[in-house]
Design a protein around this motif. Structure first.
Motif, short mmCIF file in Angstrom:
data_model
loop_
_atom_site.label_atom_id
_atom_site.label_comp_id
_atom_site.label_asym_id
_atom_site.label_seq_id
_atom_site.Cartn_x
_atom_site.Cartn_y
_atom_site.Cartn_z
N TYR A 65 44.38 -4.30 -14.77
CA TYR A 65 45.12 -5.16 -13.84
C TYR A 65 45.36 -6.51 -14.53
O TYR A 65 44.41 -7.23 -14.81
CB TYR A 65 44.31 -5.37 -12.57
CG TYR A 65 45.15 -5.46 -11.31
CD1 TYR A 65 46.13 -6.44 -11.17
CD2 TYR A 65 44.99 -4.55 -10.27
CE1 TYR A 65 46.91 -6.52 -10.03
CE2 TYR A 65 45.75 -4.61 -9.13
CZ TYR A 65 46.70 -5.60 -9.01
OH TYR A 65 47.47 -5.67 -7.88
N GLU A 75 50.81 -6.82 -6.05
CA GLU A 75 50.42 -5.41 -6.01
C GLU A 75 51.64 -4.57 -5.66
O GLU A 75 52.67 -5.10 -5.25
CB GLU A 75 49.29 -5.17 -5.01
CG GLU A 75 49.64 -5.54 -3.58
CD GLU A 75 48.48 -5.31 -2.62
OE1 GLU A 75 47.38 -4.90 -3.06
OE2 GLU A 75 48.67 -5.53 -1.41
N THR A 77 53.69 -0.37 -6.29
CA THR A 77 53.81 0.85 -7.09
C THR A 77 55.00 0.73 -8.04
O THR A 77 56.12 0.48 -7.61
CB THR A 77 54.00 2.09 -6.19
OG1 THR A 77 52.85 2.23 -5.36
CG2 THR A 77 54.16 3.35 -7.03
N SER A 136 50.31 2.91 -9.41
CA SER A 136 50.02 2.03 -8.27
C SER A 136 48.98 0.97 -8.63
O SER A 136 48.01 1.25 -9.34
CB SER A 136 49.51 2.86 -7.08
OG SER A 136 50.52 3.72 -6.61
N TYR A 137 49.21 -0.23 -8.11
CA TYR A 137 48.28 -1.34 -8.27
C TYR A 137 47.90 -1.85 -6.89
O TYR A 137 48.76 -2.23 -6.11
CB TYR A 137 48.92 -2.48 -9.07
CG TYR A 137 49.28 -2.10 -10.49
CD1 TYR A 137 48.38 -2.28 -11.52
CD2 TYR A 137 50.52 -1.54 -10.78
CE1 TYR A 137 48.70 -1.93 -12.82
CE2 TYR A 137 50.84 -1.17 -12.08
CZ TYR A 137 49.93 -1.37 -13.08
OH TYR A 137 50.25 -1.01 -14.36
N LYS A 138 46.61 -1.84 -6.59
CA LYS A 138 46.11 -2.30 -5.30
C LYS A 138 45.06 -3.37 -5.54
O LYS A 138 44.06 -3.13 -6.22
CB LYS A 138 45.50 -1.12 -4.52
CG LYS A 138 44.95 -1.51 -3.15
CD LYS A 138 46.08 -1.89 -2.20
CE LYS A 138 45.51 -2.20 -0.81
NZ LYS A 138 46.55 -2.69 0.11
#
Length: 271
Positions: A65, A75, A77, A136-138
């Motif tokens: 990240y 955040e 996708t 995806s980044y959460k």
């Protein structure tokens, strides 16, 4: 002995049989595949070497990240498209659904550094296929984003709301907190001072440990705690030790004054 009439009739029959067989064979032949054509739909799609689960594990294990995206609270996708070549390599890597420059660049890095693929097959031969993979980044809970206005003791400031009732307020810093010397220097320090626990090395445990901490007005890091899934084998404790011992940060600024800011960063362990 065949008469000439019967021989003629037999030749006609044999010719007809031969013609019919040739036609049938011709129908069974697939039309030629164009060498450079890129297919979206194929009879046998391309798959990563090792299988889809192994590929998903690779993405999860190697995803990083970006610090700037964490600090900005970004955040989403990122859809990455690429072509699986007949050799199993990939080419033409591009982002089709952008989220943020840092996240887009990291998604491209992940895809380019991934394992080879088993090429697609169509109409009896190997073909080039276009593939799209979502990355995806959460954000971990509390990571980046707006910094809450806090009092000297760290409690949130609550101005009077409707009918005098207290109402929470959140302010975004004009300048987010950042490591002294830059993010690259900070992560270099982390890597240099990291002590890989013997138990984790023995068990071959690796991964990311999200750590939450508060950056005080003087740049010191306090209230250090784990903010996500535990890895065990001593890695969680080592991540906490590293952040507690880390150099000071330049504090966040709001209206020209230093303010506290909560941050979540991953400590990466890789054998």
């Amino acid at each position: 002995m065949l008469t000439s009439v019967r021989r003629l009739a037999l030749l006609v029959v044999l010719s007809t049989v031969s013609l019919t067989a040739a036609q049938a064979q011709k129908k069974l032949k697939y039309p030629k595949v164009q060498a450079d054509q890129i297919y979206d739909a194929v009879q046998k799609p391309a798959v990563p070497v090792g299988g889809l689960q192994a590929y998903a594990d690779y993405l999860e294990k190697n995803q990083q990240y970006p610090t700037k995206a964490l600090q900005a609270g970004q955040e989403g996708t990122v859809n990455v498209t690429f072509v699986v070549e007949k050799s199993g390599g990939i080419s033409n890597v591009a982002v089709t659904q952008a989220v943020a420059p840092e996240l887009d660049a990291e998604a491209i890095r992940l895809i380019k550094g991934g394992p080879k693929w088993t090429p697609a097959e169509h109409k009896g031969g190997k073909v080039r296929q276009r593939v799209t993979v979502p990355i995806s980044y959460k954000l971990p809970l509390g990571a980046g984003g707006p910094a809450p206005a806090v009092a000297d003791d760290g409690t949130p400031l609550k101005p009077a709301g409707t009918n005098g009732a207290p109402a929470p307020t959140v302010v975004a810093p004009e300048q987010p907190a950042r490591p002294v010397g830059g993010t690259d220097a900070f992560f270099e320090w982390i890597q240099k001072n990291q002590r890989y626990p013997a138990l984790a090395r023995q068990r071959k445990v690796e991964g990311r440990v999200p750590v939450e901490f508060m950056i005080q007005k003087d740049g010191t890091l306090t209230d250090v705690k784990l903010a996500g899934k535990r890895l065990g084998s001593g890695l969680d404790e080592e991540a906490l030790r590293l952040i507690k011992a880390a150099p000071k940060w330049t504090p966040a600024q709001f209206q020209g004054q230093p303010v506290k800011q909560k941050m979540v960063l991953p400590v990466i362990f890789q054998l």
